[in-house]
Every structure is written in C-alpha cells, then in structure tokens.
Design an enzyme around this catalytic site. Structure first.
Site, PDB file in Angstrom:
ATOM      1  N   GLU A 200      -6.620   8.562  -6.347  1.00 19.97           N
ATOM      2  CA  GLU A 200      -7.940   8.765  -5.375  1.00 19.97           C
ATOM      3  C   GLU A 200      -7.279  10.038  -4.407  1.00 19.97           C
ATOM      4  OE1 GLU A 200     -10.153   9.299  -1.890  1.00 19.97           O
ATOM      5  OE2 GLU A 200      -8.626   8.011  -1.854  1.00 19.97           O
TER       6      GLU A 200
ATOM      7  N   ASN B 286       0.458   6.371   6.963  1.00 16.66           N
ATOM      8  CA  ASN B 286      -0.568   5.764   7.673  1.00 16.66           C
ATOM      9  C   ASN B 286      -1.889   6.600   6.715  1.00 16.66           C
ATOM     10  OD1 ASN B 286       0.356   4.338   9.589  1.00 16.66           O
ATOM     11  ND2 ASN B 286       0.512   5.842  10.974  1.00 16.66           N
ATOM     12  N   SER B 287      -2.860   6.051   6.694  1.00 13.35           N
ATOM     13  CA  SER B 287      -4.028   6.721   6.223  1.00 13.35           C
ATOM     14  C   SER B 287      -4.230   8.212   6.564  1.00 13.35           C
ATOM     15  CB  SER B 287      -5.361   6.047   6.481  1.00 13.35           C
ATOM     16  OG  SER B 287      -6.465   6.420   5.933  1.00 13.35           O
ATOM     17  N   GLY B 288      -4.300   9.022   5.533  1.00 11.45           N
ATOM     18  CA  GLY B 288      -4.562  10.455   5.973  1.00 11.45           C
ATOM     19  C   GLY B 288      -3.203  11.287   6.160  1.00 11.45           C
ATOM     20  N   ALA B 289      -2.104  10.565   5.700  1.00  7.21           N
ATOM     21  CA  ALA B 289      -0.803  11.298   5.819  1.00  7.21           C
ATOM     22  C   ALA B 289      -0.679  12.135   4.865  1.00  7.21           C
ATOM     23  CB  ALA B 289       0.302  10.176   5.864  1.00  7.21           C
TER      24      ALA B 289
ATOM     25  N   ARG C 203      18.826  14.299  13.923  1.00  7.99           N
ATOM     26  CA  ARG C 203      19.074  15.440  12.946  1.00  7.99           C
ATOM     27  C   ARG C 203      20.320  15.104  12.100  1.00  7.99           C
ATOM     28  NH1 ARG C 203      15.836  20.041  13.757  1.00  7.99           N
ATOM     29  NH2 ARG C 203      17.767  21.297  12.673  1.00  7.99           N
TER      30      ARG C 203
ATOM     31  N   ASP D 206      -2.249   3.561  -4.295  1.00  3.06           N
ATOM     32  CA  ASP D 206      -3.013   3.092  -3.384  1.00  3.06           C
ATOM     33  C   ASP D 206      -2.370   1.438  -3.184  1.00  3.06           C
ATOM     34  OD1 ASP D 206      -4.949   2.343  -1.522  1.00  3.06           O
ATOM     35  OD2 ASP D 206      -6.128   1.391  -3.034  1.00  3.06           O
TER      36      ASP D 206
ATOM     37  N   LYS E 199      -0.227  11.228   1.316  1.00  2.00           N
ATOM     38  CA  LYS E 199       0.577  10.493   0.225  1.00  2.00           C
ATOM     39  C   LYS E 199       0.036  10.929  -1.119  1.00  2.00           C
ATOM     40  CE  LYS E 199      -0.465   6.104   1.542  1.00  2.00           C
ATOM     41  NZ  LYS E 199      -1.174   6.751   2.665  1.00  2.00           N
ATOM     42  N   SER E 200      -1.310  10.785  -1.327  1.00  3.29           N
ATOM     43  CA  SER E 200      -1.977  11.067  -2.711  1.00  3.29           C
ATOM     44  C   SER E 200      -1.852  12.674  -3.074  1.00  3.29           C
ATOM     45  CB  SER E 200      -3.407  10.528  -2.588  1.00  3.29           C
ATOM     46  OG  SER E 200      -3.522   9.349  -2.539  1.00  3.29           O
TER      47      SER E 200
ATOM     48  N   HIS F 238       0.941  -1.252  -0.046  1.00  2.00           N
ATOM     49  CA  HIS F 238       0.180   0.012  -0.162  1.00  2.00           C
ATOM     50  C   HIS F 238       0.824   1.083  -0.061  1.00  2.00           C
ATOM     51  CE1 HIS F 238      -3.052   2.701   0.738  1.00  2.00           C
ATOM     52  NE2 HIS F 238      -2.492   3.139   1.848  1.00  2.00           N
TER      53      HIS F 238
END
Length: 313
Positions: free
Chosen positions: A204, A156-159, A246, A179, A161-162, A140
C-alpha cells in the site's frame, strides 16, 4: 501455549515420509508447554526417560526388543503408552510387533509405519515441528530481500517505508511483506519472516493505493520468506533533536523474540536517496558478517599513521 496435532502432522508429512496409518486416533495434541522446551525435543528415538515424546522405532530398537522377554517389552511399552505420547512411528521398512499394535489400538495412540530410515524421519519431523511450534510475533514494517539479505524496514507512519520498498523493488530487490510481518524463531539464533496470507504480494502506497507487486513487476519481485539479518529504522529528525554519532564504535542491535539483530538508523530528509543508503547499509552488514569492519579499519589506519607508519599508497 504453542500447539499442533497429529492429524496436521500426518497431512503435512504423509507424502514426504510415505506414512501409513496403522491404528489409533489422530486428534492427540503436540504442544510446547514450557519456554525451556524446544519443539525439536518433542520427537526422538524410543526413549523411556522421555516417554511423552513422539516415539520413533527403527530397526535397532526392534532388534533390541526381539532379544527381550515378552513381559519386559510389555512393561516398557505400557510405561510409554501411559505417558500418552502423541504418536508412535515404526521406521526402516519394519513391521510393528503385534503387541505394539494391540496396545496402541486399546489406548487410541496413533501408530504409523514408514519405509524411510529412523534418523531421516526424526530430522524431517524436527524441522517440521520447529517451524510449526516456533515462537512467533507480528511486527509493523516492510520486510525485503536486499542483495540476498533479509531487511526489516521500520519507522513511524509517514516515514516512507512503502515508498522506499517500491523503489528497492524497481532496483531488482524482492518484497516479502508489507505492513505486517510474521517472524518465527525457528532456531536459537535464527529468525524467519513471512507475509500473512491475506497481504501476500500486496503493498500500500500513499497516493497509489494497493498495488499487486507480483502482477506489476513479475514473479521475481516477491519472496515467500527470508531470514532476518538487519533492521533499518527510518527516522525523521525534529528541530533540536540530537543527530546520531557519525562514527559509531559499536553496531546497534534490536532484540526480536530474544535474538539480537543488527540495526541501522537512516535519517529521512528531503533530497536524501534512502534506497542507495539502505543498499550501502546492507553491503556494510554483509562485510561485517564476514568479519570486515570498515570503521575499525579506518581507526587502525589512523593509529598506524599517528605512530609514524606510512599510509596506504
């Protein structure tokens, strides 16, 4: 078990290798049954030690056969046929001996001829089998071509990426897959990523729905495949979570199908231009692949100045 069959091989390579089907059935399976066996091992010149391979007979093998007695050749061919090889290909514009045609016909072993040199046939079919029978995994994330480097964006979902992928595309980079990405290990240290047919060209984005990137941005915005060279993980920091070093002394890696891939972690926060940071990570990776390490250069310069040597002008 990873497998294909002679019929698929014939359809895929018939025009490229000018294959002619002489006799035998095309339903025989070509498979990798053990992890220690590479797909390239499944084909080679006529070999009595590995009779179950897809056997290639060129001018040299047929010239040797002509110098042997009919009984000896019949014995060796019977050994090979009894091992049930997927197929036999006669190359170099040679005509298959009548005894070979008869044995293949009786045993239902596919027999082909081709005008191409035997070595060229082996190289082409090894490349084909290496791709068809390679180890595969679906992961994914978003797979991009950034500055000519295959970059796999995870998080994670909502990070975001798209959204990041969309911004990179608008900056002239290319989309491979969104996806779900299908990775194949086509060589011991080479991973190739492609998009599943169902998702090709689509991305998406929350609030916008599904977008056809090829239609919106044009043909140059999409890529059919890329070699995986860098994993970029987007990470939202939670309160109290430790920040990454760092000044990391060693680049982090992530294993994909047993192959270590360079990995960079980009903390996501309001106001950070992640697209610029990702491009910088890619440029740094390109330099590292060429043997140039900016962190090590800084450490070496600091050490020289501590030892009293003058710094750069």
């Amino acid at each position: 078990m990873r497998q294909t069959n002679v019929a698929l091989l014939y359809e895929a390579q018939r025009e490229r290798l000018a294959l002619t089907h002489v006799s035998g059935q095309l339903d025989r399976t070509i498979s990798v049954t053990e992890d220690r066996i590479w797909p390239a091992d499944l084909i080679g010149h006529l070999n009595l030690i590995h009779p179950a391979r897809l056997q290639i007979l060129g001018a040299a093998e047929l010239s040797w056969a002509q110098r042997q007695s009919r009984e000896k050749i019949g014995h060796h061919l019977t050994e090979i046929i009894n091992a049930r090889p997927p197929a036999i290909i006669v190359a170099d514009r040679c005509q298959p001996p009548p005894i070979l045609c008869t044995i293949c016909e009786n045993a239902d072993i596919a027999l082909f001829t081709t005008p191409h040199p035997a070595a060229s046939v082996i190289d082409q079919l090894r490349l084909y089998l290496s791709r068809e029978l390679s180890e595969k995994i679906s992961l994914h994330g978003v797979f991009m071509d950034v500055l000519g480097l295959g970059v796999f964006i995870t998080g994670n979902s909502g990070a975001g990426k798209s959204e990041l992928a969309l911004e990179l595309i608008s900056r002239g980079h290319g989309l491979v897959a969104d996806d779900i990405v299908e990775f194949s290990r086509i060589a011991p240290t080479v991973l190739e990523g492609r998009c599943p047919a169902m998702l090709k060209d689509f991305i998406e984005v929350r609030g916008l729905g599904i977008l056809n990137i090829r239609t919106i941005f044009g043909e140059t915005a999409c890529r059919r495949k890329m070699r995986l060279r860098l994993v970029v993980h987007l990470e939202r920091r939670l309160p109290g979570q430790t920040d990454p070093s760092r000044l990391p002394m060693h680049r982090e890696t992530q294993e994909v199908l047993g192959v270590p891939v360079l990995r960079a972690i980009l903390p996501v926060a309001a106001g950070r231009n992640i697209a610029v940071l990702l491009e910088a990570a890619v440029r740094s990776t390109i330099l590292q692949l060429r043997g140039i390490d900016s962190t090590q250069e800084f450490i070496d310069r600091q050490q020289r100045m501590l030892e009293g040597e003058p710094g750069p002008d």
